[in-house]
Design an enzyme around this catalytic site. Structure first.
Site, PDB file in Angstrom:
ATOM      1  N   GLY A 199       0.708  -0.775  -0.381  1.00  0.00           N
ATOM      2  CA  GLY A 199       0.189  -0.127  -0.085  1.00  0.00           C
ATOM      3  C   GLY A 199       0.868   1.193   0.045  1.00  0.00           C
ATOM      4  N   GLY A 200       1.766   1.073   0.202  1.00  0.00           N
ATOM      5  CA  GLY A 200       3.368   2.522   0.049  1.00  0.00           C
ATOM      6  C   GLY A 200       3.298   3.080   1.303  1.00  0.00           C
ATOM      7  N   HIS A 201       2.571   2.747   2.414  1.00  0.00           N
ATOM      8  CA  HIS A 201       2.155   3.658   3.691  1.00  0.00           C
ATOM      9  C   HIS A 201       2.890   3.108   4.633  1.00  0.00           C
ATOM     10  CE1 HIS A 201      -1.583   4.220   1.901  1.00  0.00           C
ATOM     11  NE2 HIS A 201      -2.583   4.984   2.958  1.00  0.00           N
ATOM     12  N   ASP A 202       5.025   3.598   4.240  1.00  0.00           N
ATOM     13  CA  ASP A 202       5.592   3.059   4.885  1.00  0.00           C
ATOM     14  C   ASP A 202       5.813   4.361   5.414  1.00  0.00           C
ATOM     15  OD1 ASP A 202       8.098   0.416   5.806  1.00  0.00           O
ATOM     16  OD2 ASP A 202       8.318   2.522   6.152  1.00  0.00           O
ATOM     17  N   SER A 214       9.525   0.959   1.865  1.00  0.00           N
ATOM     18  CA  SER A 214       9.009   0.378   0.346  1.00  0.00           C
ATOM     19  C   SER A 214       8.944   0.634  -0.722  1.00  0.00           C
ATOM     20  CB  SER A 214       7.339  -0.207   0.656  1.00  0.00           C
ATOM     21  OG  SER A 214       6.835   1.168   0.711  1.00  0.00           O
ATOM     22  N   GLY A 237       2.248  -4.668   4.297  1.00  0.00           N
ATOM     23  CA  GLY A 237       3.361  -4.173   5.278  1.00  0.00           C
ATOM     24  C   GLY A 237       2.074  -4.144   5.990  1.00  0.00           C
ATOM     25  N   ASN A 243       4.112  -1.284  13.370  1.00  0.00           N
ATOM     26  CA  ASN A 243       3.779  -0.613  11.698  1.00  0.00           C
ATOM     27  C   ASN A 243       4.050   0.970  12.070  1.00  0.00           C
ATOM     28  OD1 ASN A 243       3.058  -2.609  10.525  1.00  0.00           O
ATOM     29  ND2 ASN A 243       1.137  -2.916  11.096  1.00  0.00           N
ATOM     30  N   TYR A 244       4.572   1.608  13.815  1.00  0.00           N
ATOM     31  CA  TYR A 244       4.658   3.097  12.882  1.00  0.00           C
ATOM     32  C   TYR A 244       5.976   3.260  13.352  1.00  0.00           C
ATOM     33  CZ  TYR A 244       0.054   3.417  14.113  1.00  0.00           C
ATOM     34  OH  TYR A 244      -1.040   3.515  14.566  1.00  0.00           O
ATOM     35  N   TYR A 283       5.635   0.731  18.160  1.00  0.00           N
ATOM     36  CA  TYR A 283       4.897   0.077  17.352  1.00  0.00           C
ATOM     37  C   TYR A 283       5.735  -0.463  16.583  1.00  0.00           C
ATOM     38  CZ  TYR A 283       1.091  -1.241  14.798  1.00  0.00           C
ATOM     39  OH  TYR A 283      -0.636  -2.312  13.635  1.00  0.00           O
TER      40      TYR A 283
HETATM   41  P1  FDA Z   1       3.998  -0.368   2.738  1.00  0.00           P
HETATM   42  O1  FDA Z   1       3.479  -0.885   0.575  1.00  0.00           O
HETATM   43  O2  FDA Z   1       5.240   0.545   2.046  1.00  0.00           O
HETATM   44  O3  FDA Z   1       5.000  -1.554   3.316  1.00  0.00           O
HETATM   45  C1  FDA Z   1       5.146  -1.410   4.031  1.00  0.00           C
HETATM   46  C2  FDA Z   1       6.290  -2.410   4.949  1.00  0.00           C
HETATM   47  O4  FDA Z   1       6.499  -3.831   4.631  1.00  0.00           O
HETATM   48  C3  FDA Z   1       7.968  -2.306   4.054  1.00  0.00           C
HETATM   49  O5  FDA Z   1       8.758  -2.736   4.791  1.00  0.00           O
HETATM   50  C4  FDA Z   1       7.451  -3.344   2.399  1.00  0.00           C
HETATM   51  O6  FDA Z   1       8.802  -3.731   2.195  1.00  0.00           O
HETATM   52  C5  FDA Z   1       7.082  -4.345   3.508  1.00  0.00           C
HETATM   53  N1  FDA Z   1       5.670  -5.102   2.569  1.00  0.00           N
HETATM   54  C6  FDA Z   1       4.788  -4.737   1.973  1.00  0.00           C
HETATM   55  N2  FDA Z   1       4.216  -5.342   1.228  1.00  0.00           N
HETATM   56  C7  FDA Z   1       4.330  -6.685   1.053  1.00  0.00           C
HETATM   57  C8  FDA Z   1       5.001  -7.938   1.244  1.00  0.00           C
HETATM   58  N3  FDA Z   1       4.200  -8.072   0.234  1.00  0.00           N
HETATM   59  N4  FDA Z   1       5.802  -9.152   1.410  1.00  0.00           N
HETATM   60  C9  FDA Z   1       7.038  -8.626   2.298  1.00  0.00           C
HETATM   61  N5  FDA Z   1       6.877  -7.046   2.174  1.00  0.00           N
HETATM   62  C10 FDA Z   1       6.544  -6.402   2.101  1.00  0.00           C
HETATM   63  N6  FDA Z   1      -1.575   1.397  11.640  1.00  0.00           N
HETATM   64  C11 FDA Z   1      -1.868   0.306  12.212  1.00  0.00           C
HETATM   65  O7  FDA Z   1      -2.121  -0.808  12.913  1.00  0.00           O
HETATM   66  N7  FDA Z   1      -3.913   0.916  12.375  1.00  0.00           N
HETATM   67  C12 FDA Z   1      -3.782   2.145  11.846  1.00  0.00           C
HETATM   68  O8  FDA Z   1      -4.992   1.986  12.152  1.00  0.00           O
HETATM   69  C13 FDA Z   1      -2.875   2.236  10.864  1.00  0.00           C
HETATM   70  N8  FDA Z   1      -3.247   3.583  10.048  1.00  0.00           N
HETATM   71  C14 FDA Z   1      -2.450   4.257   9.931  1.00  0.00           C
HETATM   72  C15 FDA Z   1      -2.996   5.401   8.469  1.00  0.00           C
HETATM   73  C16 FDA Z   1      -2.412   5.619   7.595  1.00  0.00           C
HETATM   74  C17 FDA Z   1      -2.139   7.698   7.304  1.00  0.00           C
HETATM   75  C18 FDA Z   1      -0.905   5.141   7.477  1.00  0.00           C
HETATM   76  C19 FDA Z   1       0.781   6.088   6.924  1.00  0.00           C
HETATM   77  C20 FDA Z   1      -0.113   4.537   7.985  1.00  0.00           C
HETATM   78  C21 FDA Z   1      -0.762   4.062   9.452  1.00  0.00           C
HETATM   79  N9  FDA Z   1      -0.828   2.128  10.187  1.00  0.00           N
HETATM   80  C22 FDA Z   1      -1.535   2.350  10.881  1.00  0.00           C
HETATM   81  C23 FDA Z   1       0.443   1.420   9.344  1.00  0.00           C
HETATM   82  C24 FDA Z   1       0.529   1.322   8.591  1.00  0.00           C
HETATM   83  O9  FDA Z   1      -0.264  -0.350   9.381  1.00  0.00           O
HETATM   84  C25 FDA Z   1       2.332   0.757   7.630  1.00  0.00           C
HETATM   85  O10 FDA Z   1       2.735   1.947   7.900  1.00  0.00           O
HETATM   86  C26 FDA Z   1       1.746  -0.484   7.278  1.00  0.00           C
HETATM   87  O11 FDA Z   1       3.414  -1.315   6.991  1.00  0.00           O
HETATM   88  C27 FDA Z   1       1.068  -0.194   5.606  1.00  0.00           C
HETATM   89  O12 FDA Z   1       1.213  -1.736   4.630  1.00  0.00           O
HETATM   90  P2  FDA Z   1       1.748  -1.032   3.414  1.00  0.00           P
HETATM   91  O13 FDA Z   1       1.161  -1.706   2.693  1.00  0.00           O
HETATM   92  O14 FDA Z   1       1.151   0.004   3.064  1.00  0.00           O
HETATM   93  O15 FDA Z   1       3.111  -0.300   3.725  1.00  0.00           O
END
Ligand code: FDA
Length: 459
Positions: A37-40, A45, A108, A402-403, A400
């Site tokens: 999702g790109g929310h790191d 990511s 993520g 994820n933050y 945490y």
């Molecule tokens: P992204 O794609 O950026 O990946 C995050 C990490 O996981 C990176 O290191 C990436 O390489 C790895 N990764 C991703 N996909 C993978 C895959 N398929 N296999 C292996 N590795 C992989 N958290 C929470 O617990 N509760 C909440 O309510 C929220 N709310 C929230 C709101 C907003 C606006 C943001 C920006 C973030 C949150 N979060 C959150 C934090 C969120 O859970 C955290 O940022 C996650 O890592 C995001 O996952 P993504 O896949 O979107 O991120």
């Protein structure tokens, strides 16, 4: 960091294209960053200082729901909004416990934990992963049985990124009532916010686990007085009807003064829109959008409170919030307790269980580009974090995963010792960090899957 652009962005439609990407990256000696999702929070990511390729999972986002078994297979390129939308389109009494922001990616989020409005009653997302499909460093496609329990344990809270590329998770869905109740009650300093927030700390982790009383704190201009003040926003979900909710709050937290008119009953899926900040009657279709709702510049940090913060400590926080008057700085207090305590600290790598009253999330975001602007806001949040040290968990001061926060420590570009990585590893994972390192050493000894905060193998 002075980031490089990716050499290539791979957007696979099929697992074999991920296997090819791993093969080519290994052969040409470039790093892979996986994006769902790109929310790191630190952009790990999609940003790197060394030559790298992005594997973007956005096209692998299918979701198949089995309402009879109450399970689902979710590809990691799906977002939480897409998952919630798909579940609700099949059933009004099934749901899933995960984060609040609909554009967060499954990959993520679930591999790093996944806290949300259902967590006091149902735990976090990673607690409900029952199988997974992972591609390892040798390009093998593994399921729970073939990967073994150690790797399966590691990717449920230890982050997928250190161990391979997660293609899909199988999750168990949860049963919820047809009607839930939400409310968002605001109290200002003039309405005893300090005393209320103080009292909340004695209530929020112990109250009925069907109730999640979340608390947001920020400086704002009150529409009543027209003056700047601190607002305590009690944003809450109750898994049941308003008539059952009111006696619970009136008995355990009468100081809040909650009345029926503050509350709204709705199906769970509409509560997802409510907590994501959409106005009432917004079409559920917005949940399928991948466009993030966040501002362009952002810094977040986290802490865990194991003791209530005294009133004088809260007053110090208000001073910090008054400094960031653009209404873009916030503390979120997310209550623990309930079912989160039913799991031992080592059941999965996410260790934040019994003994934690609430998680603190510090957030600051801004629009203006530029180094000076960024330094101003980042310095503010770092100072606030230092100020909070006496009031939060210690030895380790937990955080945490994820933050994600690179302030708490980073890997070297090449090899990182266990000791060095322990500085941040124990903060995120406590004692589980040791097992994560053992699993990493077993499944990826050459440290192919790595980033600034990946788990290092023992050398
Ligand atoms: P992204 O794609 O950026 O990946 C995050 C990490 O996981 C990176 O290191 C990436 O390489 C790895 N990764 C991703 N996909 C993978 C895959 N398929 N296999 C292996 N590795 C992989 N958290 C929470 O617990 N509760 C909440 O309510 C929220 N709310 C929230 C709101 C907003 C606006 C943001 C920006 C973030 C949150 N979060 C959150 C934090 C969120 O859970 C955290 O940022 C996650 O890592 C995001 O996952 P993504 O896949 O979107 O991120």
């Amino acid at each position: 960091m002075s980031p490089m652009k990716p050499l290539v962005i791979v957007t696979p439609f099929h697992e074999s294209q991920i296997q090819d990407a791993i093969y080519c990256s290994k052969k040409s000696g470039i790093q892979i960053r996986v994006r769902s999702g790109g929310h790191d929070y630190e952009g790990l990511s999609y940003v790197s200082e060394v030559p790298f390729a992005i594997v973007d999972m956005r096209n692998l986002r299918s979701i198949s729901i089995d309402t009879k078994d109450k399970t689902a297979w979710v590809e990691t390129g799906a977002t939480l909004g897409q998952l919630y939308y798909t579940i609700a389109s099949k059933s009004r009494t099934l749901a899933f416990t995960a984060g609040v922001c609909p554009t967060v990616g499954v990959g993520g989020h679930m591999s790093g934990g996944g806290y949300g409005m259902l967590s006091r009653r149902h735990g976090i997302a990673a607690d409900h992963i029952i199988d997974a499909k992972v591609i390892d460093v040798n390009g093998r496609i593994l399921d729970r049985k073939s990967m073994g329990e150690d790797l399966f344990w590691a990717i449920r809270g230890g982050g997928g990124t250190s161990f391979g590329i997660v293609v899909a998770f199988k999750i168990e869905l949860i049963v919820i009532p047809q009607t839930v109740t939400v409310f968002n009650v605001t109290r200002t300093l003039e309405q005893n916010a300090t005393q209320l927030v103080h009292r909340w700390q004695y209530v929020a982790d112990k109250i009925d686990e069907n109730l999640l009383l979340r608390l947001f704190l920020r400086s704002f201009t009150s529409s009543r007085s027209g003056k700047r003040t601190i607002g305590a926003f009690f944003t809450s979900l109750y898994l049941g009807r308003v008539d059952d909710l009111l006696p619970i709050v009136q008995e355990k937290f009468p100081e809040l003064g909650l009345v029926k008119e503050d509350c709204t009953e709705m199906p769970w899926i509409e509560s997802v829109l409510f907590f994501a900040g959409f106005p009432r009657n917004t079409s559920l279709d917005v949940l399928t959008s991948r466009v993030p709702l966040v501002r362009p510049y952002f810094k977040g940090k986290s802490d865990y409170a194991t003791e209530p913060i005294p009133e004088h400590g809260l007053k110090g926080i208000w001073k910090f919030l008054d400094e960031e008057t653009e209404n873009r700085a916030e503390l979120q207090f997310s209550p623990y307790g309930g079912r989160l305590n039913d799991y031992s600290e080592s059941e999965i790598p996410f260790p934040h269980r019994a003994g934690n009253i609430f998680m603190i999330h510090y957030v600051v975001s801004w629009d203006k580009p530029g180094k000076k602007e960024s330094e101003r806001h980042v310095n503010w949040i770092r100072k606030l974090y230092s100020y909070m040290a006496p009031y939060v968990s210690k030895s380790p001061r937990t955080a945490y995963f994820n933050y994600r926060d690179l302030d708490i420590g980073m890997n070297n570009e090449r090899n990182t010792s266990f000791k060095q990585a322990s500085v941040w590893g124990f903060k995120y994972f406590k004692i589980n960090f040791r097992r994560l390192v053992r699993v990493k050493t077993e499944v990826d000894p050459s440290n192919f899957f790595r980033n600034e905060q990946s788990i290092p193998p023992l050398s």
